[in-house]
Write a protein that holds these residues in place. Structure first.
Motif, mmCIF file in Angstrom:
data_model
loop_
_atom_site.group_PDB
_atom_site.id
_atom_site.type_symbol
_atom_site.label_atom_id
_atom_site.label_comp_id
_atom_site.label_asym_id
_atom_site.label_seq_id
_atom_site.Cartn_x
_atom_site.Cartn_y
_atom_site.Cartn_z
ATOM 1 N N THR A 253 0.838 -1.188 0.000
ATOM 2 C CA THR A 253 0.000 0.000 0.000
ATOM 3 C C THR A 253 0.878 1.245 0.000
ATOM 4 O OG1 THR A 253 -1.889 1.087 1.069
ATOM 5 C CG2 THR A 253 -0.317 -0.039 2.525
ATOM 6 N N ILE A 254 0.485 2.224 -0.802
ATOM 7 C CA ILE A 254 1.319 3.396 -1.037
ATOM 8 C C ILE A 254 0.601 4.662 -0.573
ATOM 9 C CG2 ILE A 254 2.490 4.756 -2.813
ATOM 10 C CD1 ILE A 254 2.432 2.132 -4.533
ATOM 11 N N GLU A 255 1.284 5.443 0.279
ATOM 12 C CA GLU A 255 0.742 6.733 0.745
ATOM 13 C C GLU A 255 1.839 7.781 0.662
ATOM 14 O OE1 GLU A 255 -1.201 9.771 1.553
ATOM 15 O OE2 GLU A 255 -2.388 7.926 1.600
ATOM 16 N N ASN A 256 1.540 8.890 0.033
ATOM 17 C CA ASN A 256 2.509 9.974 -0.173
ATOM 18 C C ASN A 256 2.642 10.897 1.036
ATOM 19 O OD1 ASN A 256 4.318 11.493 -1.883
ATOM 20 N ND2 ASN A 256 2.715 13.040 -1.982
ATOM 21 N N ASP A 257 1.572 11.087 1.789
ATOM 22 C CA ASP A 257 1.564 12.017 2.919
ATOM 23 C C ASP A 257 2.112 11.331 4.173
ATOM 24 O OD1 ASP A 257 0.465 13.350 5.356
ATOM 25 O OD2 ASP A 257 -0.522 14.659 3.902
ATOM 26 N N GLU A 258 3.237 11.797 4.679
ATOM 27 C CA GLU A 258 3.899 11.144 5.814
ATOM 28 C C GLU A 258 3.064 11.171 7.094
ATOM 29 O OE1 GLU A 258 7.920 12.505 6.318
ATOM 30 O OE2 GLU A 258 8.403 12.112 4.216
ATOM 31 N N GLU A 259 2.340 12.250 7.330
ATOM 32 C CA GLU A 259 1.500 12.358 8.533
ATOM 33 C C GLU A 259 0.367 11.326 8.491
ATOM 34 O OE1 GLU A 259 -1.364 15.595 10.860
ATOM 35 O OE2 GLU A 259 -0.177 16.240 9.149
ATOM 36 N N ILE A 260 -0.254 11.219 7.341
ATOM 37 C CA ILE A 260 -1.339 10.248 7.184
ATOM 38 C C ILE A 260 -0.778 8.817 7.253
ATOM 39 C CG2 ILE A 260 -3.051 9.350 5.547
ATOM 40 C CD1 ILE A 260 -3.471 12.272 4.638
ATOM 41 N N ALA A 261 0.368 8.595 6.619
ATOM 42 C CA ALA A 261 0.990 7.270 6.640
ATOM 43 C C ALA A 261 1.343 6.844 8.064
ATOM 44 C CB ALA A 261 2.240 7.259 5.760
ATOM 45 N N ALA A 262 1.716 7.805 8.916
ATOM 46 C CA ALA A 262 2.039 7.481 10.313
ATOM 47 C C ALA A 262 0.817 6.948 11.054
ATOM 48 C CB ALA A 262 2.612 8.706 11.019
ATOM 49 N N VAL A 263 -0.351 7.508 10.783
ATOM 50 C CA VAL A 263 -1.590 7.018 11.397
ATOM 51 C C VAL A 263 -1.872 5.605 10.886
ATOM 52 C CG1 VAL A 263 -4.091 7.375 11.616
ATOM 53 C CG2 VAL A 263 -2.537 9.337 11.739
ATOM 54 N N ALA A 264 -1.732 5.402 9.579
ATOM 55 C CA ALA A 264 -1.964 4.069 9.002
ATOM 56 C C ALA A 264 -1.018 3.040 9.619
ATOM 57 C CB ALA A 264 -1.790 4.114 7.481
ATOM 58 N N LYS A 265 0.243 3.402 9.769
ATOM 59 C CA LYS A 265 1.223 2.467 10.334
ATOM 60 C C LYS A 265 0.842 2.051 11.748
ATOM 61 C CE LYS A 265 6.085 1.485 10.999
ATOM 62 N NZ LYS A 265 5.723 0.129 11.338
ATOM 63 N N LYS A 266 0.390 2.993 12.561
ATOM 64 C CA LYS A 266 -0.060 2.655 13.922
ATOM 65 C C LYS A 266 -1.223 1.666 13.867
ATOM 66 C CE LYS A 266 1.195 7.004 16.141
ATOM 67 N NZ LYS A 266 0.681 8.244 16.726
ATOM 68 N N CYS A 267 -2.144 1.913 12.961
ATOM 69 C CA CYS A 267 -3.300 1.020 12.817
ATOM 70 C C CYS A 267 -2.871 -0.365 12.367
ATOM 71 C CB CYS A 267 -4.302 1.609 11.830
ATOM 72 S SG CYS A 267 -5.079 3.144 12.369
ATOM 73 N N PHE A 268 -1.989 -0.419 11.384
ATOM 74 C CA PHE A 268 -1.522 -1.711 10.878
ATOM 75 C C PHE A 268 -0.780 -2.479 11.962
ATOM 76 C CE2 PHE A 268 -1.133 0.324 6.408
ATOM 77 C CZ PHE A 268 -2.489 0.174 6.194
ATOM 78 N N ASP A 269 0.124 -1.785 12.660
ATOM 79 C CA ASP A 269 0.938 -2.443 13.691
ATOM 80 C C ASP A 269 0.086 -3.030 14.813
ATOM 81 O OD1 ASP A 269 3.204 -1.830 12.248
ATOM 82 O OD2 ASP A 269 3.834 -0.186 13.556
ATOM 83 N N ALA A 270 -1.070 -2.434 15.070
ATOM 84 C CA ALA A 270 -1.953 -2.907 16.136
ATOM 85 C C ALA A 270 -2.899 -4.018 15.664
ATOM 86 C CB ALA A 270 -2.769 -1.738 16.685
ATOM 87 N N SER A 271 -2.862 -4.337 14.374
ATOM 88 C CA SER A 271 -3.813 -5.307 13.823
ATOM 89 C C SER A 271 -3.249 -6.723 13.805
ATOM 90 C CB SER A 271 -4.214 -4.906 12.402
ATOM 91 O OG SER A 271 -3.207 -5.267 11.475
#
Length: 118
Positions: A91-109
């Motif tokens: 999955t590809i995200e250009n915005d680093e701030e938004i990607a940081a939220v996604a990473k937290k969500c993924f890591d907790a899943s």
């Protein structure tokens, strides 16, 4: 211009939602974290779309999925839930701030090992 953030009339959306499997706690966490981070919620797919993506991955017997435009990760996680244990989502995200939220969500899943956020 659209009058709402849905593509169907409210009655159709409500009916389809009632007949659709509820999102997993991991996917629900994305909704909460997106809201808490003050992100633009209409950029996120909803329950109907997410469950469709999961079902589509299962029906296609996909092993790998490319998700362009991660936002906070709702669609990527739904795809991951539909893949076998050895499957992967890039999955590809250009915005680093938004990607940081996604990473937290993924890591907790429960499906973190299937998701490659770039």
């Amino acid at each position: 211009a659209f009058e709402s953030d849905t593509i169907f009339k409210k009655t159709v959306e409500d009916y389809a939602t009632q007949l659709t499997t509820a999102a997993s706690p991991d996917v629900d966490r994305i909704t909460s974290m997106t809201s808490e981070a003050g992100m633009f919620m209409p950029c996120m797919v909803g329950q109907l779309e997410g469950q469709f993506l999961k079902m589509f991955a299962q029906m296609a017997k996909a092993k790998t999925v490319l998700d362009i435009g991660t936002f906070t990760g709702y669609s990527a996680l739904c795809f991951a839930e539909g893949l076998p244990a050895d499957g992967s989502v890039v999955t590809i995200e250009n915005d680093e701030e938004i990607a940081a939220v996604a990473k937290k969500c993924f890591d907790a899943s429960a499906h973190a090992s299937k998701i490659d956020l770039r």
